[in-house]
Design an enzyme around this catalytic site. Structure first.
Site, mmCIF file in Angstrom:
data_model
loop_
_atom_site.group_PDB
_atom_site.id
_atom_site.type_symbol
_atom_site.label_atom_id
_atom_site.label_comp_id
_atom_site.label_asym_id
_atom_site.label_seq_id
_atom_site.Cartn_x
_atom_site.Cartn_y
_atom_site.Cartn_z
ATOM 1 N N THR A 13 0.832 -1.200 0.000
ATOM 2 C CA THR A 13 0.000 0.000 0.000
ATOM 3 C C THR A 13 0.870 1.255 0.000
ATOM 4 O O THR A 13 1.757 1.412 0.838
ATOM 5 C CB THR A 13 -0.921 0.018 1.233
ATOM 6 O OG1 THR A 13 -1.756 -1.145 1.196
ATOM 7 C CG2 THR A 13 -1.788 1.269 1.256
ATOM 8 N N CYS A 38 25.672 6.609 3.996
ATOM 9 C CA CYS A 38 25.206 5.222 4.083
ATOM 10 C C CYS A 38 26.362 4.275 4.366
ATOM 11 O O CYS A 38 26.400 3.152 3.866
ATOM 12 C CB CYS A 38 24.498 4.834 2.794
ATOM 13 S SG CYS A 38 23.096 5.901 2.419
#
Length: 381
Positions: free
Chosen positions: A238, A322
Site C-alpha cells: 500500500t 550510508c
C-alpha cells in the site's frame, strides 16, 4: 546563549521543506486505502497521482513512468536485481565510484560484476567502458550497466550523454542512479537513453522513506516486490499517500540555483586555500554539480575534524551517509588514486535549499580553528 546549529550535509539528506511538511500533514488527515473505490480511497488515490505528476515534471518523465518506492536504495535494487532477471543479463557493469546501494545490488544478483575505473578527477573511464562493450561481444554476454550521474561525495558530474551514446544503441540495459542529479540537473528521462533511473525524496527536502524508479515502457516488467497490484503491479504494498504528497510538493518547490550554490562553494574553497595553501580539492578540474566541496588538508584527519566541528554545532561529513557511521578513507577517493593518508583527511561540505553564506562562514571559522591548533601543535613539536 546557545549557538545555532549549522547543517552542511545536504547530500546526505536535505532539511524538510515547508511545502513538503504542509503536504505531509494534510495527507495524514486522509483516511482509508488508496486502492479502495469509495470516496475516501479515491481522495487518497488523487493525492498519490498529484504527487506522481509533480515528481514526473521535475524528472522530465511521463507520470506513468514513475514507480514510487520506499527509498532510492529500493529503486536501485529493483532496477539492478529485478532488471538483471527481466533482461536475462549475464553480467553487471558498474564504476568503482558507485554508491554502496549500487555495488551491493550488483553483488546481490549473483552475476559477474565488471568494474570500470575512475580517472584522477573522478570521471568514469569511457575507454574502459568501450572495452567492456567489446568484451561483451566477444563473450556473447548481455549486461546491465549501472552508473551514477553525479557522485554523492565529490559532486563530479559523469558524462551521461557519452555513456548513453555508448550503451544506449546496444542490446545492453542502462540504469542511472540519478539521486544527486534530481532537482539539480534536467533529467529529461522520457527523451533520454537510460532504460531506468532512481531518484530520492529526502535529497530535495521531502521526508526520508520515499523514492521512485523511473522506467521506460520496455522496462515496465521489472519487478522486485510482488503484492496486490499497487503501482500498476510494478511495486507491491500500500502506497504512503502522505510521503508521496510530500515528495511531490518538494519536487514542485525545487528551484535549484546553480549560481548561488557555486558562489557558496567558491567562497568555501577560497577560504580553505587562504588558511591552508596545501589543501586538495577533489575533482576540481572536472565538471561538478556546484553544491559540494570535498577536500583534504594533509595531516588533519577527518575523524578529528568532524568531531571538533560537531562540538561547535557544525555538521559536515566524510563521504557517503550510508557507510554505517564509519569515518576513514573513501572508496571514491581511492578509485581516483588518492593516497590513503590524504583520503583519510577528506571532508565533504554540501549545501542545499536553505544554505546561506552565514553557514559557509561558520564552517570556515570552525575549520580555521582546527588548522590553527594543528599549526600550534606542529610548532610546539
Amino acid at each position: 546563549m546557545t549557538r545555532p546549529a549549522i547543517y552542511l550535509d545536504h547530500n546526505a539528506a536535505s532539511p524538510l521543506r515547508p511545502e513538503a511538511r504542509a503536504a505531509l500533514v494534510a495527507a495524514l488527515d486522509l483516511v482509508g486505502n488508496p486502492s479502495s473505490v469509495h470516496a475516501h480511497g479515491r481522495a487518497l488515490r488523487d493525492t498519490i497521482e498529484t504527487g506522481r505528476r509533480q515528481v514526473a515534471r521535475l524528472a522530465g518523465a511521463e507520470s506513468k513512468q514513475v514507480v514510487f518506492t520506499g527509498s532510492a536504495t529500493e529503486a536501485i535494487t529493483q532496477a539492478i536485481v529485478g532488471g538483471a532477471k527481466t533482461f536475462a543479463s549475464g553480467a553487471i557493469v558498474i564504476s568503482a565510484g558507485e554508491h554502496a546501494a549500487v555495488s551491493k545490488a550488483a553483488e546481490a544478483t549473483g552475476l559477474p560484476v565488471w568494474t570500470i575505473g575512475l580517472d584522477a578527477q573522478g570521471r568514469i573511464d569511457l575507454d574502459q567502458l568501450a572495452a567492456a562493450l567489446v568484451r561483451a561481444d566477444a563473450e556473447h554476454v548481455t549486461f546491465l550497466a549501472a552508473f551514477h550521474w553525479v557522485n554523492n561525495e565529490t559532486g563530479v558530474i559523469q558524462p551521461i550523454d557519452r555513456i548513453s551514446a555508448l550503451v544506449g544503441p546496444t542490446r545492453h540495459t542502462l540504469f542511472i542512479d540519478a539521486v544527486q542529479a534530481f532537482g539539480r540537473l534536467p533529467l529529461e528521462f522520457s527523451a533520454s537513453a537510460p532504460d531506468m533511473m532512481a531518484i530520492s525524496g529526502h535529497k530535495i527536502g521531502a521526508p526520508a522513506g520515499i523514492g521512485a524508479l523511473l522506467v521506460k515502457s520496455h522496462a515496465d516488467l521489472v519487478r522486485l516486490i510482488p503484492g496486490g497490484g499497487q503501482e500498476q503491479g510494478r511495486r507491491g504494498g500500500t502506497e504512503s499517500a502522505a510521503l508521496i504528497a510530500a515528495f511531490g510538493a518538494a519536487a514542485e518547490a525545487t528551484n535549484y540555483d546553480a549560481e548561488v550554490m557555486r558562489a557558496l562553494t567558491r567562497h568555501v574553497e577560497l577560504g580553505l586555500r587562504t588558511m591552508a595553501p596545501d589543501v586538495k580539492i577533489f575533482g576540481e578540474a572536472a565538471q561538478r554539480i556546484g553544491n559540494v566541496v570535498n577536500f583534504a588538508v594533509p595531516g588533519i584527519r577527518n575523524a578529528t575534524a568532524m568531531m571538533s566541528l560537531d562540538l561547535s554545532g557544525i555538521s559536515v561529513s566524510s563521504g557517503s551517509a550510508c557507510s554505517s557511521g564509519k569515518v576513514g578513507a573513501s572508496h571514491v577517493l581511492a578509485a581516483m588514486g588518492v593516497e590513503k593518508s590524504l583520503a583519510e583527511c577528506g571532508l565533504r561540505v554540501s549545501f542545499g535549499w536553505n544554505s546561506t553564506v552565514v553557514d559557509a562562514d561558520a564552517f570556515l571559522a570552525g575549520y580555521q580553528s582546527i588548522v590553527s591548533r594543528q599549526r600550534r601543535a606542529g610548532q610546539a613539536a
